[in-house]
Every structure is written in structure tokens, then in C-alpha cells.
Design an enzyme around this catalytic site. Sequence first.
Site, PDB file in Angstrom:
ATOM      1  N   ASP A 175       0.859  -1.200   0.000  1.00 24.76           N
ATOM      2  CA  ASP A 175       0.000   0.000   0.000  1.00 24.76           C
ATOM      3  C   ASP A 175       0.889   1.242   0.000  1.00 24.76           C
ATOM      4  OD1 ASP A 175      -3.142   0.814   1.094  1.00 24.76           O
ATOM      5  OD2 ASP A 175      -1.538   2.299   1.356  1.00 24.76           O
ATOM      6  N   ILE A 176       0.568   2.186  -0.896  1.00 26.66           N
ATOM      7  CA  ILE A 176       1.361   3.409  -0.972  1.00 26.66           C
ATOM      8  C   ILE A 176       1.088   4.257   0.280  1.00 26.66           C
ATOM      9  CG2 ILE A 176       1.899   5.457  -2.354  1.00 26.66           C
ATOM     10  CD1 ILE A 176       0.839   3.994  -4.810  1.00 26.66           C
ATOM     11  N   ASN A 183      -2.167  12.925  -4.194  1.00 31.00           N
ATOM     12  CA  ASN A 183      -3.277  13.263  -5.097  1.00 31.00           C
ATOM     13  C   ASN A 183      -3.723  14.712  -4.909  1.00 31.00           C
ATOM     14  OD1 ASN A 183      -4.126  11.260  -6.863  1.00 31.00           O
ATOM     15  ND2 ASN A 183      -5.192  10.123  -5.264  1.00 31.00           N
ATOM     16  N   ASP A 192      -2.130   8.925 -10.652  1.00 32.17           N
ATOM     17  CA  ASP A 192      -2.206   7.753 -11.537  1.00 32.17           C
ATOM     18  C   ASP A 192      -0.819   7.355 -12.042  1.00 32.17           C
ATOM     19  OD1 ASP A 192      -4.909   7.635 -11.246  1.00 32.17           O
ATOM     20  OD2 ASP A 192      -5.414   8.280 -13.282  1.00 32.17           O
ATOM     21  N   GLU A 218      -4.656   2.144  -4.654  1.00 27.04           N
ATOM     22  CA  GLU A 218      -3.195   2.256  -4.581  1.00 27.04           C
ATOM     23  C   GLU A 218      -2.636   1.103  -3.754  1.00 27.04           C
ATOM     24  OE1 GLU A 218      -4.316   2.691  -1.293  1.00 27.04           O
ATOM     25  OE2 GLU A 218      -2.531   3.935  -0.903  1.00 27.04           O
TER      26      GLU A 218
HETATM   27  P1  GH3 Z   1      -1.823   5.397   4.239  1.00 23.89           P
HETATM   28  O1  GH3 Z   1      -0.390   5.659   4.420  1.00 23.89           O
HETATM   29  O2  GH3 Z   1      -2.505   5.145   5.542  1.00 23.89           O
HETATM   30  O3  GH3 Z   1      -2.088   4.315   3.269  1.00 23.89           O
HETATM   31  O4  GH3 Z   1      -2.435   6.745   3.672  1.00 23.89           O
HETATM   32  P2  GH3 Z   1      -3.177   6.995   2.317  1.00 23.89           P
HETATM   33  O5  GH3 Z   1      -3.307   8.450   2.124  1.00 23.89           O
HETATM   34  O6  GH3 Z   1      -2.496   6.262   1.238  1.00 23.89           O
HETATM   35  O7  GH3 Z   1      -4.563   6.372   2.672  1.00 23.89           O
HETATM   36  P3  GH3 Z   1      -5.471   5.442   1.878  1.00 23.89           P
HETATM   37  O8  GH3 Z   1      -4.731   4.209   1.517  1.00 23.89           O
HETATM   38  O9  GH3 Z   1      -6.714   5.225   2.657  1.00 23.89           O
HETATM   39  O10 GH3 Z   1      -5.818   6.351   0.625  1.00 23.89           O
HETATM   40  C1  GH3 Z   1      -5.935   5.867  -0.650  1.00 23.89           C
HETATM   41  C2  GH3 Z   1      -6.169   7.033  -1.573  1.00 23.89           C
HETATM   42  O11 GH3 Z   1      -5.836   6.647  -2.897  1.00 23.89           O
HETATM   43  C3  GH3 Z   1      -7.604   7.465  -1.634  1.00 23.89           C
HETATM   44  C4  GH3 Z   1      -7.880   7.736  -3.076  1.00 23.89           C
HETATM   45  O12 GH3 Z   1      -8.169   9.094  -3.286  1.00 23.89           O
HETATM   46  C5  GH3 Z   1      -6.619   7.385  -3.793  1.00 23.89           C
HETATM   47  N1  GH3 Z   1      -6.847   6.552  -4.970  1.00 23.89           N
HETATM   48  C6  GH3 Z   1      -7.465   5.368  -5.013  1.00 23.89           C
HETATM   49  N2  GH3 Z   1      -7.475   4.889  -6.281  1.00 23.89           N
HETATM   50  C7  GH3 Z   1      -6.833   5.796  -7.059  1.00 23.89           C
HETATM   51  C8  GH3 Z   1      -6.515   5.869  -8.465  1.00 23.89           C
HETATM   52  O13 GH3 Z   1      -6.814   4.971  -9.257  1.00 23.89           O
HETATM   53  N3  GH3 Z   1      -5.840   6.954  -8.899  1.00 23.89           N
HETATM   54  C9  GH3 Z   1      -5.476   7.960  -8.046  1.00 23.89           C
HETATM   55  N4  GH3 Z   1      -4.816   9.004  -8.541  1.00 23.89           N
HETATM   56  N5  GH3 Z   1      -5.765   7.926  -6.735  1.00 23.89           N
HETATM   57  C10 GH3 Z   1      -6.431   6.864  -6.235  1.00 23.89           C
HETATM   58 MG    MG Z   2      -2.211   4.194   1.180  1.00 25.09          MG
HETATM   59 MG    MG Z   3      -4.955   2.078   0.685  1.00 27.12          MG
END
Ligand code: GH3
Ligand code: MG
Ligand code: MG
Length: 300
Positions: A175-176, A183, A192, A218
Site C-alpha cells: 500500500d502506498i 493526489n 495515476d 493504490e
Molecule cells: P496510508 O499511508 O494510511 O495508506 O495513507 P493513504 O493516504 O495512502 O490512505 P489510503 O490508503 O486510505 O488512501 C488511498 C487514496 O488513494 C484514496 C484515493 O483518493 C486514492 N486513490 C485510489 N485509487 C486511485 C486511483 O486509481 N488513482 C489515483 N490518482 N488515486 C487513487
Molecule cells: Mg495508502
Molecule cells: Mg490504501
Amino acid sequence: MSDMVHQSVLIVDDSPDIHQLVGARLRSERVNLIHAHDAAEGFRLAASEKPDLILLDLDMPITDGMTLCRQLKAEQELSDIPVIFLTGTMDVQTKVQAFELGAVDYVTKPFDAVELKARVRAALRTKRYHDLLTTKAQIDALTGLWNRGYLNDRLAVEMSVLERKGLPVAVAMVDIDHFKPINDTYGHPFGDAVIQRIAEVLGNMSRDSDVVCRYGGEEFAIILRDTPSEGAMTVAERMRKAVETLQLTCGKTPVPVTVSIGVAGSDRVGNATDSGTHLLEAADRALYRVKEAGRNRVGG
Ligand code: GH3
Ligand code: MG
Ligand code: MG
Ligand code: MG
């Protein structure tokens, strides 16, 4: 994806003359012909060779074509292979029965060479579309990685292989870290692009036997075949490090990106056939703990 050149046709018929005749008629077609002379051999070769088309004689001693067709259609891995019946005369009821069993076509003997070719070509063309759609349905459009649907199917297969052969399987959930701010700051298209770059890194850092998937937004899941927990931890640490050293930029602004990785191995979680879900859940719990512990790290 099977190319026209490599498509294969299995012919199952008890008459050597028919094998010779079909061979001669299809010689100009670029297909590999595989020959079976009874239903049992036909089933065996269908399973081992996974042909793109089966030409199946209706009348055979011991086990007839209808029965073999039923057996093929009952087998998940073989049920998508199109079947064309080869038959002498065929009454309407038999034709209906053949189609109900899943046959795509029939050819009556003695067959016309041009017609046989045309029907074989049509069936192979449909099979190519079928294969293409199946593949597309399993690929994530943004990253080109396997998607979650494929991950679930594949995990089930790997767990049954594990149960039969005893090879360990591990899953890594990636997980990122703090992706939402990336974003928010640089925009969704840049987000993306980050997902794509990380997908690339994960792909490059894994072996051919590993199954790298985009699990969701992500998040990524990697099936590490023939890998015990400890080995999976090493691989995951290599991946974490590779992402950390990426040096991404948005315009001229450096955008540091890190990932957290949770790992679970069948040697710890258990190896029952249905434990694929347990493995994923265990990797997800490990990921959660790693996030709690501060991110940009690996944990089992
Ligand atoms: P954490 O370190 O706890 O993982 O923090 P985080 O900010 O990464 O938290 P989380 O995993 O909950 O957030 C995922 C975010 O990824 C939310 C959403 O806006 C974004 N996201 C999800 N799918 C996509 C995508 O296909 N493209 C883009 N650009 N953003 C995405
Ligand atoms: Mg994350
Ligand atoms: Mg996540
Ligand atoms: Mg016969």
C-alpha cells in the site's frame, strides 16, 4: 494469446481414414493437428494440450462422442474449448442434444473440404476473440498488472497446487504511504502516474513465477509461489527499498513516495485449499500493523 499460427485442433475419431482425411483437408490451414483415437485418449490430450478446437466423432466404440463432450464440459479447465461434432447422418433430436451439450457446430461425413475448412476457421476465430476477452477481463487497465478478479482465481489454484505438492506460497500486500496528500497536492493524473511507476517497480522486482496484481486503488497484492515466509520478507524488503529510491518528480518538484508491505506465508497460516483468503487477510493484518508502526517498512 494464441496466435493463428499456433492454434491447435484435436481430432478424436476411431477411424484412421478420418484422421488422414482431416489432416489432408486442413493441411493448408496453419493449425497444429493433435490425434486421438478414442474418447479416453481424447480426454487425456484435451487436458494436457488444451487445444483451441476439438473435432469429435459422434460414433465411437466404448465411449461415444456425446459422453466425451459431456465430460469435457464438466471440467472447468476444458469447458471453454469449442467442440465440432463429426458425424454421419444426424437426426434433429441428436443435433439439438449436441448443441445443448455445448457443441458449437457439426460437420456431416463425408465432408466437403471447403466447408470443413470454413467451419474450423470460424470456430478458431471465435476462440481467439474468446481468449482475448478472457485475458482483457483479467488485466488492470491503468497498470497492465493482473486485476483482483484474477488474483482471487489464481490464489485458489495456487492453494490447491500447494495442497497437492506441498510447495509454500506467500502473499505480499503493498500500500502506498500517504497517497491521499500526493493526489491532493499534485492532482489525480499525477497520482495515476505514481501508481503506474510503482506497478512497474513491483513487476521488475518480482520473478516470472510471481503473480503481481493491482488489488485496488493504490494497493497491490503479489502471490509469491514456491516461497516461504522468510523469503517473501526478503523480496518485500527489496521492493520497499526500490520504491524508496525511485526519486519521482512532478515537474521539478521531488515527490518522495514510499510503500508499506504486509507479508503472510502458507508455512505460518496453513495450507488448506480454502486458505487463500486467510493468506490475504493475514497479509492485510500485517500491513495494518506496519502502517501503525510508522510506514515505509515491511512486516510479517
Ligand atoms: P496510508 O499511508 O494510511 O495508506 O495513507 P493513504 O493516504 O495512502 O490512505 P489510503 O490508503 O486510505 O488512501 C488511498 C487514496 O488513494 C484514496 C484515493 O483518493 C486514492 N486513490 C485510489 N485509487 C486511485 C486511483 O486509481 N488513482 C489515483 N490518482 N488515486 C487513487
Ligand atoms: Mg495508502
Ligand atoms: Mg490504501
Ligand atoms: Mg467413428
